[in-house]
Design a protein around this motif. Structure first.
Motif: not given
Lengths: 138, 138
Positions: A60-61, A13, A18-19, A8, A22, A53, A56-57, A5
């Motif tokens: 991104l990561l 971000l 949701q993130r 991120c 995840i 999502t 997408r996540t 976290e």
DNA sequence: GTAGCTGCAAACTCTTTGCAACTCT
DNA sequence: AGAGTTGCAAAGAGTTTGCAGCTAC
């Protein structure tokens, strides 16, 4: 706040619900989960999460190098949280993935690329095997 | 009759016009063609060939170990006619695939699997690089 | 003659994307 | 407030498959 976290947040971000879920799933994963795996585990925590999502996540990561994407020969991708460099041995009977690391191998692969006139940018090595003593000749 | 054709006959395959064309294309290929590549080259010889037949034929040949299927990180498959065991270095700037072979590597990977308690069934090693001297630091 | 092969189109799997609604900061 | 994020559903890419007709053996 977990390390994932934090990193991120550093990357700018937004930390949506949701993130968080995840990232929690990824932080707790001790295997190499597929997108469906992550989706399933995330949905168990917050059933409103959509698979779009998750896709997408994870992308991104991956771009941020916080996780690593693997494409074993299965027709879909798996992810793992970024860790020390290592390779994988896939158990053909169980699907289990064993990690290993070998310095000799690292040096050798650099040498091979150099000898061919290339700078190594990336590489992948996967072994596929069966537990010794369990294989039967066809 | 080409060697590929002979080996197909041995396996009991019917030698249809479409298969002859696909085998010819494969026999003449000096690269690692994708399904689309094979399809395109085959259609240039016999325009009635369908891509379904190309897929089916390549799968068949792969099962018979007459060709080898590769899944580099491109989202589709490539094939090559079966040949000596070797690995691939993919040029990230041109897509070109360079083959190489290294005995030390073969021995090492057997040893790694054995040490992990596995019999090696298959493996793959791919290097991704740029020609030396052409890379610029970002 | 018939098992195997083919073309076509539809279906499938995994992944990406357009869009309007929503929400962190 | 507003850029970033989301869910949904549709679209994409690559690949597989059901089926009726065709063909090598």
């Amino acid at each position: 706040m977990s390390e994932l976290e934090e990193r991120c947040a550093e990357a700018g971000l937004k930390m949506t619900g949701q993130r968080k879920v995840i990232l929690q799933v990824l932080g707790e994963a001790e295997d190499h989960p597929s997108v469906e795996d992550v989706y399933g585990r995330a949905k168990a925590i917050d059933s409103s999460i959509s698979i779009a999502t998750v896709y997408r996540t994870l992308s991104l990561l991956d771009e941020l190098d916080l996780i690593v994407k693997h494409e074993f020969q299965e027709g879909y991708s798996r992810y793992e949280v970024n860790s020390d460099h290592h390779h994988h041995l896939v158990d053909l009977e169980t699907g289990e993935v064993v990690e290993f690391q070998n310095d000799e191998l690292e040096a050798l692969k650099e040498k091979i690329a150099r000898d061919l006139g290339y700078d190594l940018v990336d590489h992948r090595l996967e072994l596929y095997g069966k537990k010794t003593g369990k294989n039967k000749k066809k």
